[in-house]
Enzyme design. Structure first.
Site, PDB file in Angstrom:
ATOM      1  N   HIS A 548       0.774  -1.243  -0.059  1.00 54.80           N
ATOM      2  CA  HIS A 548      -0.133  -0.132   0.169  1.00 54.80           C
ATOM      3  C   HIS A 548       0.854   1.239   0.001  1.00 54.80           C
ATOM      4  O   HIS A 548       0.243   2.417   0.141  1.00 54.80           O
ATOM      5  CB  HIS A 548      -1.071  -0.010   1.280  1.00 54.80           C
ATOM      6  CG  HIS A 548      -0.494   0.216   2.327  1.00 54.80           C
ATOM      7  ND1 HIS A 548       0.726  -0.377   3.025  1.00 54.80           N
ATOM      8  CD2 HIS A 548      -0.413   1.324   3.256  1.00 54.80           C
ATOM      9  CE1 HIS A 548       1.081  -0.055   4.142  1.00 54.80           C
ATOM     10  NE2 HIS A 548       0.444   1.145   4.421  1.00 54.80           N
ATOM     11  N   HIS A 563       0.930   6.789  -1.005  1.00 53.42           N
ATOM     12  CA  HIS A 563       0.346   5.960   0.140  1.00 53.42           C
ATOM     13  C   HIS A 563      -1.266   5.777  -0.306  1.00 53.42           C
ATOM     14  O   HIS A 563      -1.996   6.702  -0.147  1.00 53.42           O
ATOM     15  CB  HIS A 563       0.563   6.703   1.501  1.00 53.42           C
ATOM     16  CG  HIS A 563       0.077   5.870   2.783  1.00 53.42           C
ATOM     17  ND1 HIS A 563      -1.348   5.596   2.864  1.00 53.42           N
ATOM     18  CD2 HIS A 563       0.787   5.215   3.669  1.00 53.42           C
ATOM     19  CE1 HIS A 563      -1.102   4.784   4.284  1.00 53.42           C
ATOM     20  NE2 HIS A 563       0.002   4.453   4.615  1.00 53.42           N
TER      21      HIS A 563
END
Length: 643
Positions: A548, A563
């Protein structure tokens, strides 16, 4: 010509995956024949025509040479990998080594199973000299094939999810090849020995026939892989050549990262117990139980349990922490040893013991722990060592395999299980000695593996999530970024920054919850679709194991983190599909990641995409953005980076 398309090209059809998987069925069968059954042949059939005292000395010599050669061979694996990486042919760089390595090692396997055409009985000194030469050549070419086979995965697909399918299928067929050999070895050796001599034993003639069958199977399976798959020529493969794993690099990473150290030690103890037990079970059935014809049950049970445990692990891990699963597996292994020691003569209990012995998650848990240790090391030492994850477990497997060869040979000689010996020749002392070395030592190793993992391995799923959160906070503040190379630090100039996603863009300073999470400078995008694109021309420096978080640097030195989501670290990569490898050069607008927005929301997390600069002090002027809709690839600002 390099492929810089924004859409990944799916290379693998069903036949490509089938062809790749078939290779490891033969490959694993070959490794089982070389690691387990060649030692059995050496102790029982190779020196049958020599006096027992000379035969035993030769057995010690040959097995010692095997151990030494295999340990030394570990150190040259990086060299072989480098040779493969630098191979350039019209057939690609992997296929020539897959075929040549398989053919040469298979031919030499048969030669060794013939006792170098009976030379062992005629001139054992010359035999020993030639054996060393031939075994070294065999092991080197086997390693060429091994390195090329698994190194081929990134060349078959750019999609990490699809690569996972290739790897899983290879592991699945590998278990069939390994365990299948356990099922067929005694019937094949016995039948061909009977056909040649009229005796129902495991004689040299049967072992030669066995080696021919396995060699042919290996060549056929690897040929299917070579001709049924298609290597791709693109930037991903060229990017993978930039960093090589050396033995020194592996050990340096271990020493600096205590969680890698302890997880590796626990796995070493487990693996040594496992390979020793696999190596002695043939002797157990033949000499202790006097049921060599029923040895096939070992492979049958292992195959059935393997089919159940592999798919069962991810299901159980949703509810049970992996540390508990490791303990459960080790507890089953410990109970199995107690059954082997005290109740092995009862076939019903023995089958239960074999099932418990194979019901272990140690390998899966170790791989996941080593993977999570990447972020642990990055936070603790400022160094990121992805290559260690790929190299340390195979290195341990080779070490324990070498040590097992030596110990199994020692057990066979000490207990009088060499040459033409049978179960009738075993004394109570032989049986006691066998169990002491064959089961008590592995039992102690299994217990030690459990103790080490429980007491020293602290890297749980929860702990890893905390580490990732702390690491991303430090990265957003420009800290803990020593994995940046001097090349990146020297780069300066103007970078054209474009939107990495489509949706509503906002400055992070307008979002208190995001600002408090990252303490960085940048922007956020409320996505309209689950896709992330490259924000500039540059390089993907790293990806967290949870997938992620993506770290990138532009050609002109702009460093940025993308992110995906808030709290998504806890999804541990589920729902994220990357289309690149770390170190890959990318162009602005190139597709990097697919992520499942619905799955993120279903798990109770926020799907917002946050982008922040990790070295804000080097940026001449931090760009500010106004809230509004934006499309991926749309220009945000020109950002200038200073020294």
């Amino acid at each position: 010509m390099e492929n810089t398309s924004s859409k990944p090209k799916k290379q693998g059809g069903l036949f490509s995956k089938f062809a790749f998987a078939m290779g490891n069925m033969g490959h694993a069968a070959f490794y089982a024949a070389l690691s387990n059954y060649f030692i059995i042949f050496v102790t029982s059939g190779l020196f049958v025509g020599l006096p027992k005292n000379i035969a035993n000395k030769l057995i010690v010599l040959i097995t010692t040479l095997i151990v030494v050669i295999r340990v030394v061979e570990i150190m040259i694996d990086p060299v072989l990998g480098n040779i493969v990486d630098n191979t350039r042919t019209k057939w690609g760089k992997f296929k020539p080594w897959i075929l040549s390595g398989t053919i040469v090692s298979s031919v030499l396997l048969v030669v060794l199973f013939t006792g170098i055409f009976g030379l062992a009985e005629k001139n054992w000194i010359l035999f020993a000299v030639l054996f060393v030469i031939l075994f070294v050549i065999l092991d080197v070419f086997y390693s060429f094939s091994d390195v090329s086979y698994w190194g081929m995965v990134p060349a078959l697909s750019e999609d990490s999810d699809e690569r996972g399918v290739y790897t899983a299928l290879g592991n699945f067929t590998g278990s069939i090849g390994w365990n299948g050999l356990t099922i067929i070895v005694v019937p094949i050796v016995t039948w061909f020995t009977f056909a040649a001599t009229g005796k129902h034993t495991e004689g040299p003639q049967g072992w030669v026939a066995f080696s021919v069958i396995i060699a042919a199977l290996t060549v056929i399976c690897m040929a299917i892989t070579a001709f049924g798959t298609q290597e791709k020529d693109n930037v991903i493969r060229r990017a993978s050549q930039k960093e090589k794993t050396t033995l020194k690099g592996v050990f340096t990473a271990i020493v600096k990262n205590d969680q890698i150290l302890w997880a590796s030690l626990a796995y070493f103890l487990y693996s040594l117990a496992n390979v020793v037990t696999n190596g002695v079970l043939f002797y157990y059935f033949k000499f202790i139980l006097d049921r060599s014809a029923e040895y096939a049950i070992v492979g049958v049970v292992a195959t059935i349990v393997g089919f159940c445990t592999s798919p069962l692990y991810p299901i159980l891990n949703k509810f049970i922490p992996r540390k508990v699963l490791f303990c459960l597996g080790q507890a089953c292994m410990i109970v199995s040893y107690l059954i082997f020691i005290f109740f092995g003569s009862n076939m019903t209990l023995l089958v239960i013991g074999l099932a418990l012995y194979n019901f272990t998650f140690a390998q899966l848990v170790t791989v996941l722990t080593l993977t999570d240790a990447i972020e642990y090391g990055q936070l603790k030492n400022g160094e990121r060592n992805e290559a260690v994850t790929l190299s340390i477990r195979p290195m341990i497997d080779k070490l324990t395999g070498a040590f097992s060869n030596g110990l199994v040979s020692f057990i066979a000689i000490t207990c009088g299980m060499t040459g033409a010996a049978t179960a009738a020749d075993m004394t109570a002392g032989n049986v006691h000695t066998f169990k002491s070395f064959a089961f008590y030592i592995p039992l102690v190793l299994a217990i030690l593996a459990l103790v080490v993992f429980v007491s020293k391995v602290k890297l749980t799923e929860k702990k890893h999530a905390e580490i990732v959160e702390e690491l991303q906070r430090k990265l957003s503040e420009g800290q803990n970024d020593s994995d940046k190379t001097e090349e990146y630090a020297k780069n300066t100039g103007m970078t054209s920054l474009v939107a990495p996603a489509s949706g509503k863009i906002m400055d992070v300073e307008e979002m208190p919850n995001v600002l408090s999470e990252f303490n960085g400078r940048g922007f956020a995008i409320r996505p309209q679709e689950g896709k992330i694109y490259a924000p500039f021309d540059g390089v993907v420096r790293f990806t967290f194991t949870t997938r992620h978080v993506i770290g990138l640097v532009s050609e002109n030195g702009l460093e940025m983190i993308v992110h995906i989501g808030i709290g998504t670290v806890n999804m541990r990569g589920q729902g994220f599909i990357s289309h690149y490898v770390d170190g890959q050069k990318v162009k602005a607008g190139e597709l990097l990641m697919d992520f499942d927005r619905d799955l993120i929301v279903q798990n109770g997390y926020d799907d917002i995409v946050v982008c922040f600069f990790t070295q804000p002090g080097r940026i001449k002027e931090i760009p500010s953005v106004s809230s509004g809709e934006i499309v991926h690839g749309e220009k945000i600002a020109d950002v200038e980076v200073n020294k």
